[in-house]
Write a protein that holds these residues in place. Structure first.
Motif, PDB file in Angstrom:
ATOM      1  N   ILE A   7       5.272 -20.953  -3.204  1.00 50.88           N
ATOM      2  CA  ILE A   7       5.518 -20.257  -1.936  1.00 50.88           C
ATOM      3  C   ILE A   7       5.990 -18.827  -2.168  1.00 50.88           C
ATOM      4  O   ILE A   7       5.670 -17.915  -1.400  1.00 50.88           O
ATOM      5  CB  ILE A   7       6.474 -21.056  -1.022  1.00 50.88           C
ATOM      6  N   GLU A   8       6.754 -18.592  -3.236  1.00 49.46           N
ATOM      7  CA  GLU A   8       7.202 -17.231  -3.521  1.00 49.46           C
ATOM      8  C   GLU A   8       6.011 -16.332  -3.844  1.00 49.46           C
ATOM      9  O   GLU A   8       5.941 -15.192  -3.396  1.00 49.46           O
ATOM     10  CB  GLU A   8       8.195 -17.210  -4.687  1.00 49.46           C
ATOM     11  N   LEU A   9       5.068 -16.861  -4.623  1.00 47.78           N
ATOM     12  CA  LEU A   9       3.874 -16.102  -4.951  1.00 47.78           C
ATOM     13  C   LEU A   9       3.062 -15.781  -3.697  1.00 47.78           C
ATOM     14  O   LEU A   9       2.568 -14.663  -3.533  1.00 47.78           O
ATOM     15  CB  LEU A   9       3.012 -16.889  -5.949  1.00 47.78           C
ATOM     16  N   GLN A  10       2.966 -16.732  -2.787  1.00 50.31           N
ATOM     17  CA  GLN A  10       2.253 -16.507  -1.536  1.00 50.31           C
ATOM     18  C   GLN A  10       2.958 -15.446  -0.691  1.00 50.31           C
ATOM     19  O   GLN A  10       2.310 -14.617  -0.053  1.00 50.31           O
ATOM     20  CB  GLN A  10       2.124 -17.829  -0.748  1.00 50.31           C
ATOM     21  N   LEU A  11       4.298 -15.475  -0.696  1.00 48.52           N
ATOM     22  CA  LEU A  11       5.087 -14.487   0.035  1.00 48.52           C
ATOM     23  C   LEU A  11       4.851 -13.086  -0.546  1.00 48.52           C
ATOM     24  O   LEU A  11       4.690 -12.111   0.190  1.00 48.52           O
ATOM     25  CB  LEU A  11       6.571 -14.868  -0.017  1.00 48.52           C
ATOM     26  N   GLN A  12       4.837 -12.981  -1.859  1.00 50.71           N
ATOM     27  CA  GLN A  12       4.587 -11.696  -2.506  1.00 50.71           C
ATOM     28  C   GLN A  12       3.195 -11.163  -2.171  1.00 50.71           C
ATOM     29  O   GLN A  12       3.027  -9.967  -1.920  1.00 50.71           O
ATOM     30  CB  GLN A  12       4.750 -11.824  -4.019  1.00 50.71           C
ATOM     31  N   LYS A  13       2.210 -12.045  -2.173  1.00 50.43           N
ATOM     32  CA  LYS A  13       0.850 -11.635  -1.829  1.00 50.43           C
ATOM     33  C   LYS A  13       0.787 -11.103  -0.396  1.00 50.43           C
ATOM     34  O   LYS A  13       0.139 -10.089  -0.125  1.00 50.43           O
ATOM     35  CB  LYS A  13      -0.126 -12.808  -1.988  1.00 50.43           C
ATOM     36  N   ALA A  14       1.488 -11.784   0.528  1.00 50.28           N
ATOM     37  CA  ALA A  14       1.492 -11.346   1.926  1.00 50.28           C
ATOM     38  C   ALA A  14       2.145  -9.971   2.057  1.00 50.28           C
ATOM     39  O   ALA A  14       1.673  -9.111   2.797  1.00 50.28           O
ATOM     40  CB  ALA A  14       2.212 -12.367   2.798  1.00 50.28           C
ATOM     41  N   ARG A  15       3.245  -9.772   1.336  1.00 53.24           N
ATOM     42  CA  ARG A  15       3.927  -8.480   1.376  1.00 53.24           C
ATOM     43  C   ARG A  15       3.040  -7.391   0.796  1.00 53.24           C
ATOM     44  O   ARG A  15       2.951  -6.294   1.345  1.00 53.24           O
ATOM     45  CB  ARG A  15       5.244  -8.547   0.599  1.00 53.24           C
ATOM     46  N   ASN A  16       2.414  -7.675  -0.315  1.00 48.18           N
ATOM     47  CA  ASN A  16       1.577  -6.676  -0.994  1.00 48.18           C
ATOM     48  C   ASN A  16       0.376  -6.266  -0.144  1.00 48.18           C
ATOM     49  O   ASN A  16      -0.087  -5.135  -0.248  1.00 48.18           O
ATOM     50  CB  ASN A  16       1.121  -7.192  -2.353  1.00 48.18           C
ATOM     51  N   LYS A  17      -0.090  -7.158   0.695  1.00 50.90           N
ATOM     52  CA  LYS A  17      -1.184  -6.798   1.588  1.00 50.90           C
ATOM     53  C   LYS A  17      -0.707  -5.773   2.612  1.00 50.90           C
ATOM     54  O   LYS A  17      -1.414  -4.853   2.974  1.00 50.90           O
ATOM     55  CB  LYS A  17      -1.727  -8.027   2.325  1.00 50.90           C
ATOM     56  N   LYS A  18       0.510  -5.980   3.088  1.00 53.60           N
ATOM     57  CA  LYS A  18       1.032  -5.135   4.164  1.00 53.60           C
ATOM     58  C   LYS A  18       1.609  -3.826   3.621  1.00 53.60           C
ATOM     59  O   LYS A  18       1.421  -2.768   4.199  1.00 53.60           O
ATOM     60  CB  LYS A  18       2.084  -5.906   4.952  1.00 53.60           C
ATOM     61  N   TYR A  19       2.383  -3.909   2.548  1.00 56.86           N
ATOM     62  CA  TYR A  19       3.069  -2.723   2.028  1.00 56.86           C
ATOM     63  C   TYR A  19       2.680  -2.481   0.577  1.00 56.86           C
ATOM     64  O   TYR A  19       2.614  -3.397  -0.222  1.00 56.86           O
ATOM     65  CB  TYR A  19       4.596  -2.903   2.077  1.00 56.86           C
ATOM     66  N   GLN A  20       2.493  -1.265   0.271  1.00 59.32           N
ATOM     67  CA  GLN A  20       2.300  -0.852  -1.117  1.00 59.32           C
ATOM     68  C   GLN A  20       3.673  -0.478  -1.661  1.00 59.32           C
ATOM     69  O   GLN A  20       4.602  -0.148  -0.922  1.00 59.32           O
ATOM     70  CB  GLN A  20       1.350   0.348  -1.186  1.00 59.32           C
ATOM     71  N   GLU A  21       3.824  -0.494  -2.967  1.00 61.27           N
ATOM     72  CA  GLU A  21       5.086  -0.156  -3.607  1.00 61.27           C
ATOM     73  C   GLU A  21       5.573   1.221  -3.194  1.00 61.27           C
ATOM     74  O   GLU A  21       6.743   1.438  -2.934  1.00 61.27           O
ATOM     75  CB  GLU A  21       4.914  -0.208  -5.129  1.00 61.27           C
ATOM     76  N   VAL A  22       4.665   2.149  -3.096  1.00 60.55           N
ATOM     77  CA  VAL A  22       5.012   3.523  -2.733  1.00 60.55           C
ATOM     78  C   VAL A  22       5.627   3.564  -1.332  1.00 60.55           C
ATOM     79  O   VAL A  22       6.615   4.264  -1.099  1.00 60.55           O
ATOM     80  CB  VAL A  22       3.768   4.437  -2.815  1.00 60.55           C
ATOM     81  N   ASP A  23       5.077   2.788  -0.407  1.00 61.02           N
ATOM     82  CA  ASP A  23       5.609   2.743   0.956  1.00 61.02           C
ATOM     83  C   ASP A  23       7.049   2.249   0.960  1.00 61.02           C
ATOM     84  O   ASP A  23       7.900   2.795   1.652  1.00 61.02           O
ATOM     85  CB  ASP A  23       4.750   1.829   1.843  1.00 61.02           C
ATOM     86  N   ILE A  24       7.311   1.207   0.197  1.00 58.00           N
ATOM     87  CA  ILE A  24       8.659   0.640   0.133  1.00 58.00           C
ATOM     88  C   ILE A  24       9.628   1.668  -0.443  1.00 58.00           C
ATOM     89  O   ILE A  24      10.719   1.882   0.097  1.00 58.00           O
ATOM     90  CB  ILE A  24       8.667  -0.661  -0.681  1.00 58.00           C
ATOM     91  N   LEU A  25       9.220   2.324  -1.536  1.00 55.62           N
ATOM     92  CA  LEU A  25      10.095   3.333  -2.143  1.00 55.62           C
ATOM     93  C   LEU A  25      10.338   4.504  -1.195  1.00 55.62           C
ATOM     94  O   LEU A  25      11.443   5.044  -1.140  1.00 55.62           O
ATOM     95  CB  LEU A  25       9.488   3.830  -3.457  1.00 55.62           C
ATOM     96  N   GLN A  26       9.344   4.900  -0.434  1.00 53.73           N
ATOM     97  CA  GLN A  26       9.519   5.984   0.529  1.00 53.73           C
ATOM     98  C   GLN A  26      10.489   5.577   1.628  1.00 53.73           C
ATOM     99  O   GLN A  26      11.323   6.387   2.057  1.00 53.73           O
ATOM    100  CB  GLN A  26       8.167   6.381   1.132  1.00 53.73           C
ATOM    101  N   GLN A  27      10.401   4.333   2.078  1.00 52.57           N
ATOM    102  CA  GLN A  27      11.314   3.854   3.113  1.00 52.57           C
ATOM    103  C   GLN A  27      12.750   3.840   2.597  1.00 52.57           C
ATOM    104  O   GLN A  27      13.678   4.263   3.289  1.00 52.57           O
ATOM    105  CB  GLN A  27      10.900   2.461   3.589  1.00 52.57           C
ATOM    106  N   VAL A  28      12.943   3.325   1.371  1.00 51.80           N
ATOM    107  CA  VAL A  28      14.283   3.295   0.777  1.00 51.80           C
ATOM    108  C   VAL A  28      14.808   4.716   0.598  1.00 51.80           C
ATOM    109  O   VAL A  28      15.967   5.007   0.912  1.00 51.80           O
ATOM    110  CB  VAL A  28      14.265   2.522  -0.567  1.00 51.80           C
ATOM    111  N   SER A  29      13.955   5.605   0.122  1.00 54.11           N
ATOM    112  CA  SER A  29      14.350   6.995  -0.076  1.00 54.11           C
ATOM    113  C   SER A  29      14.767   7.638   1.249  1.00 54.11           C
ATOM    114  O   SER A  29      15.766   8.371   1.310  1.00 54.11           O
ATOM    115  CB  SER A  29      13.192   7.773  -0.695  1.00 54.11           C
ATOM    116  N   LYS A  30      14.025   7.356   2.300  1.00 54.64           N
ATOM    117  CA  LYS A  30      14.353   7.907   3.621  1.00 54.64           C
ATOM    118  C   LYS A  30      15.701   7.391   4.120  1.00 54.64           C
ATOM    119  O   LYS A  30      16.517   8.152   4.651  1.00 54.64           O
ATOM    120  CB  LYS A  30      13.253   7.550   4.624  1.00 54.64           C
ATOM    121  N   ILE A  31      15.965   6.097   3.917  1.00 52.87           N
ATOM    122  CA  ILE A  31      17.248   5.515   4.328  1.00 52.87           C
ATOM    123  C   ILE A  31      18.395   6.167   3.570  1.00 52.87           C
ATOM    124  O   ILE A  31      19.425   6.532   4.164  1.00 52.87           O
ATOM    125  CB  ILE A  31      17.234   3.982   4.116  1.00 52.87           C
ATOM    126  N   LEU A  32      18.246   6.325   2.265  1.00 44.62           N
ATOM    127  CA  LEU A  32      19.295   6.956   1.463  1.00 44.62           C
ATOM    128  C   LEU A  32      19.512   8.414   1.855  1.00 44.62           C
ATOM    129  O   LEU A  32      20.642   8.899   1.882  1.00 44.62           O
ATOM    130  CB  LEU A  32      18.949   6.844  -0.022  1.00 44.62           C
TER     131      LEU A  32
END
Length: 166
Positions: A7-32
């Motif tokens: 189930i964790e692998l399936q969750l990761q696949k679902a996240r990766n479809k929606k968000y790319q790593e760069v998007d996540i890092l940009q969001q974190v950077s914006k929050i900081l």
């Protein structure tokens, strides 16, 4: 026959479809970045000249009553221990990050922007840069102040004797 589903692998696949790593890092950077801007604004308000003590519109239901002090109580302690109660713009030492974090949390909880910060500290802390038990306050109204944060070392028990001897 059928393999078991991780189930964790399936969750990761679902996240990766929606968000790319760069998007996540940009969001974190914006929050900081937004958080840093808030901290910079708080420090600017502490170091700017204060008009006559403003009234902060606290939500009284959220205040801790054991942290509310009247100006007369503060004055008595300042006289007994030879301390000063001055605007933060006169304070020469560094305000700790923990105090800034507490201010941000209070502002978030009460949905206000605090102004009129004052510090109780020995007079040398308004001239020199070493720590010795400062207290950070924000005004409420009618001569009452809310203790936001205390840091540094406790005062020597001889300070009261020294203060009353002079």
């Amino acid at each position: 026959m059928f393999e078991r589903t991780d189930i964790e692998l399936q969750l990761q696949k679902a996240r990766n479809k929606k968000y790319q790593e760069v998007d996540i890092l940009q969001q974190v950077s914006k929050i900081l970045e937004e958080d840093q801007l808030k901290e910079d604004a708080i420090m600017a308000r502490m170091k700017s000249p204060q008009k006559p003590t403003p009234r902060n519109q606290f939500n009284l239901d959220l205040l801790e009553t054991d942290r509310i002090y009247h100006i007369d109580q503060i004055r008595d302690i300042c006289v007994d221990y030879r301390l000063r109660f001055l605007d933060t713009k006169y304070f020469k030492n560094k305000i700790p990050q923990e105090a800034v974090s507490k201010i941000k949390q209070i502002e978030k909880d009460h949905k206000i922007t605090l102004r009129g910060f004052k510090i109780v500290a020995p007079s040398k802390m308004f001239k020199l840069e070493n720590a010795d038990d400062p207290l950070l306050f924000a005004p409420i109204c009618n001569g009452y102040f809310y203790l936001i944060h205390k840091w540094g070392n406790d005062l020597s028990p001889w300070r009261k004797v020294w203060g009353s001897a002079l």
